[in-house]
Structures are given as C-alpha cells and as structure tokens.
Design a protein around this motif. Structure first.
Motif, PDB file in Angstrom:
ATOM      1  N   CYS A  63       0.817  -1.207   0.000  1.00  0.00           N
ATOM      2  CA  CYS A  63       0.000   0.000   0.000  1.00  0.00           C
ATOM      3  C   CYS A  63       0.857   1.267   0.000  1.00  0.00           C
ATOM      4  O   CYS A  63       0.390   2.334  -0.369  1.00  0.00           O
ATOM      5  N   CYS A  68       2.913   0.644   7.925  1.00  0.00           N
ATOM      6  CA  CYS A  68       1.994  -0.462   7.660  1.00  0.00           C
ATOM      7  C   CYS A  68       2.680  -1.773   8.007  1.00  0.00           C
ATOM      8  O   CYS A  68       3.765  -2.061   7.550  1.00  0.00           O
ATOM      9  N   ARG A  70       1.005  -4.694   7.702  1.00  0.00           N
ATOM     10  CA  ARG A  70       0.267  -5.792   7.072  1.00  0.00           C
ATOM     11  C   ARG A  70       0.593  -5.972   5.600  1.00  0.00           C
ATOM     12  O   ARG A  70      -0.065  -6.757   4.914  1.00  0.00           O
ATOM     13  N   CYS A  71       1.600  -5.271   5.125  1.00  0.00           N
ATOM     14  CA  CYS A  71       2.015  -5.429   3.737  1.00  0.00           C
ATOM     15  C   CYS A  71       2.715  -6.767   3.549  1.00  0.00           C
ATOM     16  O   CYS A  71       3.403  -7.202   4.453  1.00  0.00           O
ATOM     17  N   HIS A  73      -0.584  -6.741   0.897  1.00  0.00           N
ATOM     18  CA  HIS A  73      -2.020  -6.973   1.062  1.00  0.00           C
ATOM     19  C   HIS A  73      -2.549  -7.867  -0.051  1.00  0.00           C
ATOM     20  O   HIS A  73      -1.972  -7.941  -1.111  1.00  0.00           O
TER      21      HIS A  73
HETATM   22 ZN   LIG Z   1       0.187  -2.009   3.657  1.00  0.00          ZN
END
Ligand SMILES: [Zn+2]
Length: 117
Positions: A63, A68, A70-71, A73
C-alpha cells in the motif's frame, strides 16, 4: 554492547516539539523508503485471466503507507486494459466479476482435466 543504566538516553530529555520534529523526520524517511519500494518490480502475480480485451490479475500489493505492518495486502484481483495505447488498471476486489470468473473457472477446470490424462 553493555549499557550503563545511570546514563539517561538523550531522548528522554526531548521536548514535545522536538519529539514532534523527530516524528516528522521519521515519517519523511518512511516516505522515501516507500517511494523506493514503489519503483521496484510489479507485485507478485498469483493468477492471470484474460477476458476479451481485459486481463485480470490476482496480485498481492504494497500500500505504500508508512508504518503499515500488514504489507503485502491481498491477493486481490486487478483489471488491466489498454486505452489509447496506455495500460490502465483498476482494483476489482477479492472476487472476479461473475462473467470473468466463469471463464476463469472453466479454464481452471480444463487445466485440471488436462493434468489428469
Ligand atoms: Zn500495507
């Protein structure tokens, strides 16, 4: 490297304003790192399916947001097509549009059949 506990970290004496400045520097650094990332090769493609002049790709993406955790995604489906000689793309989502999915599933089935024989 052993640290002496008595020596306070210079960070503990920072004012609110200085902390805010550091935060901004940190943010800027993240931005630069992410811009570098953005110029790296395209995200991983897990599946691909052409439907007419549109190509659907199942991809994981970064993203580009700082902090972040959680990359990458996804994977999500993206649609790619040519418009006036330029490649355009659009986010589709977790599932393909019905018609494209039918074509995709048919091909998957055909592939499985092929592997059986
Ligand atoms: Zn991300």
């Amino acid at each position: 490297m052993p640290r002496k506990k008595k020596t306070p970290s210079p960070l503990t004496n920072l004012s609110e304003k200085e902390i805010e400045q550091l935060r901004q520097i940190d943010e800027r650094l993240h931005k630069v790192v992410n811009e570098r990332r953005a110029s790296m090769p395209r995200p991983a493609v897990h599946a691909e399916q052409s439907f007419g002049s549109i190509t659907f790709r199942y991809e994981t993406v970064r993203c580009g947001k700082a902090n972040c955790t959680r990359c990458p995604h996804g994977p999500y489906w993206y649609a790619y097509w040519k418009e006036n000689g330029r490649t355009r793309s659009r986010y589709v989502g977790r599932v393909l549009p019905e018609k494209a999915r039918q074509v995709y599933e048919e091909k998957q089935r055909a592939k499985l059949e092929k592997n059986k024989t």
